[in-house]
Enzyme design. Structure first.
Site, PDB file in Angstrom:
ATOM      1  N   ASP A 167       0.868  -1.167   0.000  1.00  0.00           N
ATOM      2  CA  ASP A 167       0.000   0.000   0.000  1.00  0.00           C
ATOM      3  C   ASP A 167       0.915   1.229   0.000  1.00  0.00           C
ATOM      4  OD1 ASP A 167      -2.395   1.603   0.418  1.00  0.00           O
ATOM      5  OD2 ASP A 167      -1.733   1.792   2.499  1.00  0.00           O
ATOM      6  N   ASP A 215      -0.047   5.216   1.077  1.00  0.00           N
ATOM      7  CA  ASP A 215      -0.220   6.106   2.233  1.00  0.00           C
ATOM      8  C   ASP A 215      -0.298   5.303   3.531  1.00  0.00           C
ATOM      9  OD1 ASP A 215      -1.444   9.054   1.082  1.00  0.00           O
ATOM     10  OD2 ASP A 215      -1.541   7.317  -0.246  1.00  0.00           O
ATOM     11  N   ASP A 262      -1.588  -1.057   5.935  1.00  0.00           N
ATOM     12  CA  ASP A 262      -1.801  -0.486   7.270  1.00  0.00           C
ATOM     13  C   ASP A 262      -3.265  -0.411   7.673  1.00  0.00           C
ATOM     14  OD1 ASP A 262      -2.272   1.678   5.340  1.00  0.00           O
ATOM     15  OD2 ASP A 262      -2.420   2.967   7.097  1.00  0.00           O
TER      16      ASP A 262
END
Length: 233
Positions: free
Chosen positions: A9, A11, A171
């Site tokens: 991922d 961000d 995250d």
């Protein structure tokens, strides 16, 4: 045998973009006289793109938002974010060394993000990371996005990889659920933007820093992979 593929991922996983997301969002909502958001608010706002982030900011401030205003504020956000890129955004500690380590072991790297392509590609290029990834797919690359399995499976296909030799690093619930839906293993990072403890999201493994993302760990996780049928793509 197909080379292992490690998918990240963007961000909150590869790049700490929080300062710039907050700056651009506050610049945007100030036009509607909304009070600024904080980092603590950000974990509830990100993950589904700019339009959703703006809408959630209005919901957080208990303020209605009509479509015409939403369109105008979207353009305001994009102009500010693009104009200040890369701003304060930086790779997390250990990212570069981790990418070097995985690449040196013959593993291929990719990015799968819900961030729009017009924001994701310039960001990763300006941070000098673009050449490290065989592909990057964004929130507008396909007709679906995480947590839909097809976003990850499409990334794997574009990377020339194999789902049975892939792992997802993220995250948030979108990352972990997308990996689960694609039946590939997932690694959750504890330092991102999840609004709940990532351990509760059901990842296959949790790391607190990139020194923990070793080649041995990747290989171990891939040995458990159970990819869904190609017909599900």
């Amino acid at each position: 045998m197909t080379a292992p593929l490690v998918i990240f991922d963007l961000d909150g996983t590869l790049i700490d973009t929080a300062p710039d997301l907050i700056d651009s969002l506050n610049h945007t909502i100030a036009a509607a006289d909304l009070a600024p958001v904080t980092f603590d608010d950000l974990t509830h706002l990100v993950g589904q793109g700019v339009r959703v982030m703006i809408r959630r900011a209005f919901e957080l401030k208990k303020t209605p938002l009509d479509e015409r205003t939403a369109d105008r504020l979207f353009d305001r956000f994009i102009e500010h974010y693009e104009g200040h890129m890369p701003g304060k955004s930086r790779p997390y500690t250990g990212v570069v060394e981790c990418l070097d380590r995985l690449s040196s072991a013959g593993m291929r790297l990719a990015v799968c993000t819900n961030k729009a392509g017009q924001l994701a590609f310039p960001l990763i290029e300006k941070l000098g990371l673009a050449d490290r990834f065989v592909t990057m797919t964004c929130g507008d690359t396909f007709s679906v996005r995480k947590p839909d399995a097809r976003h990850i499976l499409g990334t794997i296909e574009k990377a020339g990889g194999d789902a049975s030799r892939s792992v997802m690093i993220g995250d948030s619930v979108n990352d972990i659920l997308a990996a689960h839906n694609a039946r590939i293993p997932s690694v959750a990072v504890t330092f991102g933007y999840s609004d709940v403890a990532v351990e509760t999201l059901g990842p296959d493994h949790v790391i607190g820093g990139y020194d923990e993302l070793t080649t041995d760990l990747v290989e171990k996780l891939m040995s458990r992979s159970m990819p869904i049928a190609a017909a599900a793509k």
